[in-house]
Design a protein around this motif. Structure first.
Motif, mmCIF file in Angstrom:
data_model
loop_
_atom_site.group_PDB
_atom_site.id
_atom_site.type_symbol
_atom_site.label_atom_id
_atom_site.label_comp_id
_atom_site.label_asym_id
_atom_site.label_seq_id
_atom_site.Cartn_x
_atom_site.Cartn_y
_atom_site.Cartn_z
ATOM 1 N N GLU A 71 -0.647 6.473 0.913
ATOM 2 C CA GLU A 71 -0.841 7.594 -0.006
ATOM 3 C C GLU A 71 -1.089 8.887 0.765
ATOM 4 N N THR A 131 7.123 -3.444 -6.425
ATOM 5 C CA THR A 131 5.862 -3.759 -7.076
ATOM 6 C C THR A 131 4.768 -2.908 -6.452
ATOM 7 N N ARG A 132 3.587 -2.977 -7.027
ATOM 8 C CA ARG A 132 2.448 -2.198 -6.523
ATOM 9 C C ARG A 132 1.276 -3.144 -6.349
ATOM 10 N N GLN A 133 0.733 -3.133 -5.139
ATOM 11 C CA GLN A 133 -0.373 -4.027 -4.825
ATOM 12 C C GLN A 133 -1.338 -3.285 -3.909
ATOM 13 N N LYS A 172 -2.593 -0.476 -4.282
ATOM 14 C CA LYS A 172 -2.167 0.928 -4.221
ATOM 15 C C LYS A 172 -1.026 1.169 -3.243
ATOM 16 N N GLN A 173 -0.280 0.138 -2.899
ATOM 17 C CA GLN A 173 0.863 0.284 -2.018
ATOM 18 C C GLN A 173 2.139 -0.074 -2.771
ATOM 19 N N GLU A 174 3.210 0.707 -2.527
ATOM 20 C CA GLU A 174 4.509 0.374 -3.095
ATOM 21 C C GLU A 174 5.161 -0.651 -2.178
ATOM 22 N N ARG A 209 6.676 -2.420 2.948
ATOM 23 C CA ARG A 209 5.986 -1.299 2.301
ATOM 24 C C ARG A 209 6.846 -0.059 2.440
#
Length: 312
Positions: A219, A43-45, A47-49, A95
């Motif tokens: 990122e 999932t993405r939360q 901007k983190q995978e 993460r």
């Protein structure tokens, strides 16, 4: 004669009786079946995978995972569409930082632990994306062909970063350096601008943002991993130095221990030494450096490797 005939009959009956008294042999053990690898939701939360694992047993910082796309039509099979490295682990989440992603496929939906059998699929992704996407290793010092982050297109980059003179684009990079929202745009410039000086300036901005904590660290780390593989020698060395300072994963620098450039090999070793000491992964770091020392032929590189191994 009757006595002689009775003896074999007696022996036969006796053996049959004793046979009934024997305990039956235990059943042969059933060979254990290999459990299917756990598949975790991606999932993405913020901007983190993130891997939604429920429990994070089997997930360790620095361990590789493969990224899986949606199930193929009419089946439950998921195609491998990339790879990532576990960057942080919490009780029920982890993460990951993407290392390689296949182009022209839906975004990954799941992840599972990497196995050696997955390498062929990952190698095929490297071939299919060479020159146009994914975090593939560059064999030459020339930058790879233009790429964009998944779901991010050039028209999302501010006009000031993609038009005008080289000097004006560099000035725009400086203006956007402290803007939390501009990571994707700055990384786009680093990968795609047609001027090497502007690409290098964009890398310097990425490095400064990562060090300062502007935006999402994952990122910037992913951008540094890309730069370490796809840019010219000087930028690759700077990217490996940044990884050594900030990353918690030994995997990205380990990929460059066999690089054709002596300078890159030395910086990769330095990054492994730094990460190993800073994160407590001394044993793993020492093993990586020792393995490289066994095959390293250049005296100056061997000397550095020896020194780091002794210090670890």
């Amino acid at each position: 004669m009757r006595l002689l005939l009775a003896v074999p009959l007696f022996l036969t009956l006796a053996c049959a009786g004793f046979g009934d008294m024997k305990t039956e042999a235990p059943p042969a053990p059933v060979a254990p079946t290999e459990a299917a690898p756990a598949v975790w939701e991606l999932t993405r939360q913020d901007k983190q995978e993130l891997v939604k694992a429920g429990v994070t047993q089997g997930l360790a910082v620095g361990s590789p995972v493969v990224l899986l796309g949606p199930p193929l039509a009419g089946t439950e099979n998921r195609q491998i569409v990339g790879s990532a490295t576990v960057a942080e682990v919490w009780p029920d989440l982890a993460r990951v930082t993407t290392d390689l992603i296949k182009r022209d496929v839906p975004p990954p939906e799941a992840a599972r632990a990497y196995t050696p059998a997955d390498q062929a699929a990952l190698d095929a992704i490297s071939v299919s994306t060479k020159g146009g996407g994914g975090a593939t290793r560059a064999a030459s010092a020339e930058p790879a062909a233009p790429t964009t982050q998944a779901g991010f297109t050039a028209d999302q980059v501010p006009v000031a970063l993609r038009s005008g003179s080289s000097d004006s684009r560099e000035d725009a990079l400086v203006r956007y350096e402290t803007d939390d929202r501009m990571t994707n745009a700055i990384v786009w410039v680093m990968k795609n601008d047609d001027d090497a000086a502007v690409r290098f300036k964009a890398w310097r901005v990425v490095r400064a943002r990562w060090k300062r904590g502007t935006g999402v660290a994952a990122e910037h780390e992913a951008a540094a991993v890309w730069a370490a593989a796809n840019t010219n020698e000087d930028t690759r060395i700077e990217a490996l130095a940044a990884i050594g300072e900030r990353s918690r994963s030994l995997n990205p620098p380990a990929r460059h221990l066999a690089d054709a450039s002596e300078r890159v090999r030395i910086e990769a070793g330095a990054a492994i030494f730094e990460i190993g000491g800073r994160t407590g992964k001394r044993t793993e770091a020492k093993k990586l450096l020792s393995d490289r020392l066994e095959v390293e032929s250049v005296g100056s590189v061997r000397k550095r490797l020896d020194g780091w191994i002794d210090e670890l």
